[in-house]
Design a protein around this motif. Structure first.
Motif, PDB file in Angstrom:
ATOM      1  N   TYR A  43       0.847  -1.190   0.000  1.00 47.42           N
ATOM      2  CA  TYR A  43       0.000   0.000   0.000  1.00 47.42           C
ATOM      3  C   TYR A  43       0.884   1.242   0.000  1.00 47.42           C
ATOM      4  O   TYR A  43       1.982   1.249   0.572  1.00 47.42           O
ATOM      5  CB  TYR A  43      -0.911   0.037   1.231  1.00 47.42           C
ATOM      6  N   ILE A  44       0.386   2.286  -0.630  1.00 55.14           N
ATOM      7  CA  ILE A  44       1.028   3.580  -0.512  1.00 55.14           C
ATOM      8  C   ILE A  44       0.622   4.166   0.840  1.00 55.14           C
ATOM      9  O   ILE A  44      -0.553   4.153   1.202  1.00 55.14           O
ATOM     10  CB  ILE A  44       0.630   4.497  -1.679  1.00 55.14           C
ATOM     11  N   ASP A  45       1.588   4.683   1.541  1.00 60.49           N
ATOM     12  CA  ASP A  45       1.386   5.160   2.907  1.00 60.49           C
ATOM     13  C   ASP A  45       0.628   6.496   2.903  1.00 60.49           C
ATOM     14  O   ASP A  45       1.155   7.497   2.424  1.00 60.49           O
ATOM     15  CB  ASP A  45       2.749   5.342   3.570  1.00 60.49           C
ATOM     16  N   PRO A  46      -0.597   6.539   3.441  1.00 62.09           N
ATOM     17  CA  PRO A  46      -1.355   7.795   3.436  1.00 62.09           C
ATOM     18  C   PRO A  46      -0.746   8.862   4.345  1.00 62.09           C
ATOM     19  O   PRO A  46      -1.090  10.038   4.225  1.00 62.09           O
ATOM     20  CB  PRO A  46      -2.744   7.379   3.928  1.00 62.09           C
ATOM     21  N   GLU A  47       0.150   8.455   5.231  1.00 65.19           N
ATOM     22  CA  GLU A  47       0.730   9.402   6.178  1.00 65.19           C
ATOM     23  C   GLU A  47       2.037  10.023   5.678  1.00 65.19           C
ATOM     24  O   GLU A  47       2.534  10.982   6.261  1.00 65.19           O
ATOM     25  CB  GLU A  47       0.967   8.696   7.515  1.00 65.19           C
TER      26      GLU A  47
END
Length: 561
Positions: free
Chosen positions: A168-172
Motif C-alpha cells: 500500500y502507498i502510505d497515506p501518512e
C-alpha cells in the motif's frame, strides 16, 4: 417495523420536496431529465473486461469488440456515465510515463497492448453520448512481489508499506499526495476524460490506525486536496469524485455497526463535498433494509448541492454472491429517485448479463428514457450561446440535421450538442422523451428515418450547462412554474400513457403528499368535479404498487370559468 415506517415517511416527504425543486426537470412519469446513471466497469482480474488478451492483432480486435458490445448495452439501458478502471494496482490501461502497463490487458505485466485501451474507451463512450471517468485505485498496489509493485518499490520505496502479502502507498507519508496527484494530472493532461474517480481513498482495512482519527482524516484529505488542485489546473471542467464507504458515520437512530467512512477509515467524504474538494460521490451502499435507506438519506441531506449517485450492490443477486432478489434493487432504485439521487451499478457484468432481470427492468421500465448528467453549476453556471440556423436536408431516405456552431462562455473550450425531436409543432426540450441524441460532437446529425419530426438543438458545455434551443419555427419559453395539466374544473386531461405504464388508478395528492382522491385509470380524461379546489400532484398507481407522477393540476371552481 416502526423503523421501517419512519423511513417510508421520510422518503415520502423528501419525494415531494424533490418534486418541487426539480419540477421542470421531470417528464410525465417522474423520470428526471438530469440524473446520474452510472456503472463501474472493472478491469482488475478482467472481472468485467477484457476476456480476450491483446496479444495479437486479431485478439486486439476481439478485445475492442468486447468493450463496444458492453458499451452498446449500457447505452441502450440509459447509462450516461461509465467509471472505467484505468489505474488498477500501480499499473495502467493507458500509456503512462509514471507507471507500467497492467497485465490484465495483455496477460503480461508491463507489456504494451498494441493500442491505447483508455483512449479507445473514451472515443467509444463519447460516440455513444456517454461520459467516461477514469477510475483510479489510489493506495493499494497489489501483491508486494508483483511486477507493478516492484517497479514502484524501486522508484519510491519510502512511501510504501507492506501489510500481509500486499503493498500500500502510505497515506501518512508527505510524498504520497503529490505522487497520486501526478498520476491523476497525467491522465487529465493526456486524455479527454470527463472525470477522475478515486477508489480506496482511505486507510487500508488492516492498517493499525492511531487513536487521533482527526489527524488520520487530514492525511487523506491532504491527498484529495492535492488531486483536486492538480486536475483543476489542467482542466477545470473535469469532475472529481470518489466512492466512499457506504455509511458515512453513525446516525442518531441507526448504527453503522463499526464500519463507516469517517471514523473507521478516516474518509471525511461529506466534508469534501462541503469544502468543494469533490464534485460528486458514489457511496458504496451495498446493503439492504435499515442498512441502506437511512444512510442513503444521510448522503442526500449532506450532499451540499453536489452530485450524488449511490452504488447498488447488484452483485448480491447472483447466486454465487448472495441471496438478493430483484425487488430489493428495484426498491432501492425507486427510493433514490424519489429523494433526487442517481444510481450506480456494481458492477458492469452483473448488469449487462441481466442478473435476475435487472437489465430488462431498466430498459423497459425504470430508465426507458435517457437523462443528462447534472450540471456542475457550482464550478460554472453560464450556459453557452445557442446554436443557430437549424435546418434539415433529405439524403437517401435519411434526414441530415445541421446547425451553426454555438460558443462556450466558460473555461471549457468546446461545446457539444443535445438534439430533441417531436411531432409537436414546438419541440419541448424540457421533456426528456424528446431527447434523441446527447453530447453530439460537430454541427450535424444524420437521423435514419423518413418520418416527419420537428427538431430542436441545444449546446452544452463541459460543465453540463445547456443553452437555449435552436428550433425551426416558434420557440417555447422556460417556465419557473410547474407544468399544469389542462382542466376546466370538471375534468382533467392526462398525457397519453404508453403501453409499458401498467396503471389501474389515478391518485390526487395534496402539496403535503396526502392522497385525497382516487379514480380508475380507464381514460385520458378524468372526472375531478368532487375534488376540492386547490393544487394537486397527479400520480398513476399500478397493479404492483408502482407509482409514476403524471403532472400537476390547479383545480378551480368550474362555475368561475
Amino acid at each position: 417495523m416502526k423503523k421501517k415506517l419512519i423511513i417510508i415517511a421520510i422518503a415520502a416527504i423528501l419525494s415531494l420536496a424533490a418534486d418541487a425543486q426539480n419540477e421542470m426537470n421531470l417528464n410525465f412519469d417522474g423520470t428526471p431529465k438530469r440524473e446520474v446513471r452510472a456503472v463501474w466497469l472493472t478491469t482488475v482480474k478482467s472481472l468485467d473486461w477484457p476476456d480476450t488478451k491483446a496479444n495479437s492483432q486479431e485478439n486486439i480486435r476481439r478485445q475492442q469488440k468486447e468493450l463496444t458490445d458492453i458499451l452498446d448495452k449500457l447505452q441502450k439501458a440509459g447509462v450516461n456515465l461509465v467509471l472505467m478502471q484505468s489505474r488498477v494496482r500501480a499499473s495502467t490501461i493507458y500509456h503512462s510515463d509514471i507507471e507500467p502497463w497492467d497485465q490484465n490487458i495483455t496477460g503480461s505485466p508491463g507489456k504494451y497492448p498494441g493500442y491505447d485501451p483508455l483512449q479507445f474507451a473514451i472515443e467509444q463512450c463519447h460516440a455513444r453520448g456517454m461520459q467516461i471517468h477514469s477510475w483510479v485505485v489510489t493506495l493499494p498496489i497489489g501483491p508486494w512481489n508483483s511486477y507493478a509493485a516492484q517497479q514502484l518499490r524501486k522508484k519510491h520505496p519510502n512511501i510504501l508499506r507492506k501489510i500481509g502479502s500486499d503493498g500500500y502507498i502510505d497515506p501518512e507519508h508527505p510524498e504520497t499526495a503529490p505522487y497520486i496527484a501526478s498520476i491523476c494530472a497525467e491522465i487529465v493532461r493526456k486524455y479527454d476524460v470527463d472525470g477522475i474517480h478515486l477508489d480506496y481513498i482511505r486507510y487500508p482495512d488492516a492498517w493499525k490506525m492511531p487513536s487521533n482519527r482527526a489527524k488520520c482524516r487530514e492525511n487523506i484529505t491532504r491527498i484529495v486536496r492535492a488531486i483536486n488542485t492538480a486536475i483543476k489546473q489542467e482542466k477545470p471542467w473535469v469532475m472529481l469524485s470518489c466512492s466512499p464507504v457506504g455509511k458515512h458515520d453513525d446516525l442518531r437512530r441507526y448504527s453503522s455497526r463499526g464500519w463507516n467512512a469517517r471514523t473507521a477509515v478516516a474518509q471525511d467524504a461529506q466534508q469534501w463535498l462541503k469544502d468543494g474538494l469533490m464534485d460528486a460521490e458514489f457511496p458504496m451502499i451495498y446493503f439492504r433494509g435499515d442498512n441502506f435507506y437511512p444512510f442513503a438519506l444521510d448522503w442526500k441531506e449532506n450532499s451540499y448541492g453536489r452530485i450524488m449517485a449511490p452504488g447498488l450492490g447488484i452483485y448480491f443477486m447472483h447466486p454465487s454472491e448472495g441471496k438478493w432478489k430483484l425487488i430489493d434493487v428495484q426498491r432501492q432504485m425507486n427510493y433514490l429517485r424519489q429523494i433526487g439521487l442517481g444510481h450506480t451499478y456494481f458492477r458492469s457484468r452483473f448488469f449487462t448479463e441481466n442478473t435476475k432481470g435487472l437489465y430488462d427492468f431498466t430498459i423497459n421500465e425504470f430508465d426507458r428514457y435517457p437523462a443528462l448528467v447534472p450540471a456542475m453549476s457550482w464550478l460554472h453556471k453560464t450556459p453557452p450561446t445557442a446554436p443557430s440556423n437549424l435546418r434539415i436536408t433529405e439524403v437517401d431516405g435519411k434526414q441530415l440535421l445541421t446547425w451553426n456552431a454555438a460558443r462556450s462562455r466558460s473555461e471549457s473550450p468546446n461545446v457539444l450538442y443535445n438534439v430533441y425531436a417531436s411531432r409537436e409543432d414546438v419541440v419541448d426540450v424540457n421533456d426528456v422523451r424528446n431527447l434523441i441524441a446527447q453530447l453530439v460532437e460537430g454541427t450535424s446529425l444524420t437521423i435514419d428515418t423518413q418520418k416527419q419530426y420537428n427538431y430542436a438543438v441545444c449546446a452544452i458545455d463541459r460543465f453540463g450547462n445547456e443553452s437555449e434551443a435552436a428550433r425551426m419555427g416558434r420557440t417555447i419559453q422556460k417556465s419557473d412554474t410547474p407544468h399544469l395539466l389542462p382542466n376546466d374544473g370538471r375534468s382533467v386531461r392526462l398525457p397519453s400513457r404508453p403501453s409499458v405504464l401498467d396503471a389501474e388508478f389515478v391518485v390526487f395528492k395534496t402539496i403535503a403528499g396526502t392522497p385525497v382522491a382516487t379514480r380508475p385509470y380507464n381514460s385520458d380524461v378524468i372526472d375531478i368535479r368532487t375534488l376540492p379546489c386547490g393544487f394537486y400532484s397527479v400520480h398513476s398507481l399500478g397493479k404492483k404498487g408502482k407509482t409514476h407522477r403524471l403532472g400537476w393540476i390547479k383545480k378551480e371552481d368550474a362555475n368561475k370559468k
